[in-house]
Scaffold this motif. Structure first.
Motif, mmCIF file in Angstrom:
data_model
loop_
_atom_site.group_PDB
_atom_site.id
_atom_site.type_symbol
_atom_site.label_atom_id
_atom_site.label_comp_id
_atom_site.label_asym_id
_atom_site.label_seq_id
_atom_site.Cartn_x
_atom_site.Cartn_y
_atom_site.Cartn_z
ATOM 1 N N GLN A 27 12.869 -1.137 -8.930
ATOM 2 C CA GLN A 27 11.627 -1.555 -9.106
ATOM 3 C C GLN A 27 10.990 -1.108 -10.532
ATOM 4 N N GLU A 28 10.134 -1.960 -11.094
ATOM 5 C CA GLU A 28 9.310 -1.400 -12.214
ATOM 6 C C GLU A 28 8.189 -1.108 -11.989
ATOM 7 N N ALA A 29 7.613 0.019 -12.375
ATOM 8 C CA ALA A 29 6.148 0.344 -12.304
ATOM 9 C C ALA A 29 5.235 0.041 -13.368
ATOM 10 N N PRO A 30 4.337 -0.710 -13.275
ATOM 11 C CA PRO A 30 3.248 -0.971 -14.445
ATOM 12 C C PRO A 30 2.611 0.111 -14.853
ATOM 13 N N GLN A 31 2.264 1.168 -14.302
ATOM 14 C CA GLN A 31 1.823 2.513 -14.878
ATOM 15 C C GLN A 31 2.635 3.732 -14.463
ATOM 16 N N MET A 32 2.882 4.486 -15.132
ATOM 17 C CA MET A 32 3.616 5.856 -14.954
ATOM 18 C C MET A 32 3.065 6.454 -13.604
ATOM 19 N N VAL B 219 4.876 7.176 -9.099
ATOM 20 C CA VAL B 219 4.865 8.187 -7.894
ATOM 21 C C VAL B 219 4.601 7.653 -6.714
ATOM 22 N N THR B 220 3.361 6.810 -6.752
ATOM 23 C CA THR B 220 3.227 6.116 -5.519
ATOM 24 C C THR B 220 4.461 5.333 -4.814
ATOM 25 N N LEU B 221 5.158 4.495 -5.664
ATOM 26 C CA LEU B 221 6.208 3.920 -5.144
ATOM 27 C C LEU B 221 7.560 4.841 -4.719
#
Length: 301
Positions: free
Chosen positions: A223-228, A232-234
């Motif tokens: 998964q790529e996270a749009p924000q740093m 953490v949420t993911l």
């Protein structure tokens, strides 16, 4: 009319005597009288009633005194403001930072120290990706920024390394590795990684991938996270693990555990980039403050 005439007029108006005003100004009385007469001709009305002993202000003179004092005060303030702008004490400073840099205490402390040292400079903050911040320099929307650039990514912009930040393993609290005090990169082989998109932060992305490859595996990006911060949420939701700059450990989220890496590990370089072709003294003052703070902090880790 020049400011000299106004100063002469105010001296006479306050002393109500040409003799005392001339002494105060260090002039002869005849030249002072001539200057006041020249001012009265320019105004088109007498400013003083000449009395047997001294002078008195006319109605025009009373009005002129109020305005003259205001004009001189504003002219002095204009000179002071120009000097303060030249010294970097006035103006607008636009500071950018990447999402991960915003968690670093060095960044927040630098901005705080600057605002305390230069309270009359208006500061605008912009959080964006490295690519967006570099575009902000090109479009002259930024003066200075804390970023993590890849080699050559800043082009002709001056780029100064401030510190080399350690990285941590961020993983779900119930993960089998969460119980260890430290984790080697080799233990992460086969794990699902959540990474910040390379287009948003090439240096950080490449540092993680290269470190994993040096440890003998290619990270499997689930998964790529749009924000740093969303990384953490993911992780808390159990989707995977990640490597994050150590300052991200301040982002305490339920269900997430941070552990240091053991052995060879990537670093997250934090640099300061600033404008040059439109640089103002406020930019130079901020740059000097940040670099001095980095110098006092000692060598990069």
């Amino acid at each position: 009319m020049d400011l000299r005439h106004l100063r002469y007029f105010i001296a006479v108006a306050e002393e109500l005597s040409f003799t005392r005003a001339a002494s105060r100004l260090g002039l002869g009385q005849p030249p002072l009288s001539q200057q006041i007469q020249q001012l009265e001709r320019e105004v088109g009305a007498p400013l003083f009633d000449r009395l047997p002993r001294g002078v008195a202000l006319t109605a025009a003179g009373q009005r002129m005194l109020r305005d003259a004092k205001e004009i001189l005060a504003r002219s002095e303030q204009a000179v002071l403001n120009a000097r303060r702008a030249a010294w970097g004490e006035l103006g607008l400073l636009r500071i950018g930072f990447t999402p991960s840099a915003s968690f670093n205490p060095f960044v927040t402390a630098s901005i705080r120290d600057y605002r305390q040292a230069y309270p009359d400079v208006r500061v605008e903050l912009m959080e964006a990706t490295t690519a967006q911040l570099l575009e902000g320099f090109q479009t002259h929307r930024l003066d200075v920024a804390f970023i993590r650039p890849a080699s050559g990514e800043t082009g002709q912009l001056p780029c100064r390394l401030l510190l080399r930040e350690e990285m941590l393993v961020a993983l779900p609290a119930g993960h089998p590795l969460a119980g260890r005090r430290s984790i080697p990169l080799t233990a992460l082989k086969g794990e699902s990684f959540i990474l910040y998109p390379r287009r948003n932060g090439r240096a950080l992305y490449d540092a993680i991938v290269e470190a994993c490859e040096a440890a003998g595996f290619s990270p499997r990006v689930a998964q790529e996270a749009p924000q740093m911060a969303s990384t953490v949420t993911l992780i808390a939701s159990g989707i995977g693990i990640s490597l994050v700059p150590a300052s991200m450990g301040q982002l305490l989220a339920e269900g997430v555990t941070y552990r240091p890496l053991r052995g060879p590990a990537p670093r997250a370089d934090l640099s300061l980039v600033h404008q040059t072709d439109t640089a103002q003294e406020v930019t130079s003052a901020f740059t000097r403050l940040v670099l001095e703070r980095a110098r006092r902090a000692g060598p990069s880790t």
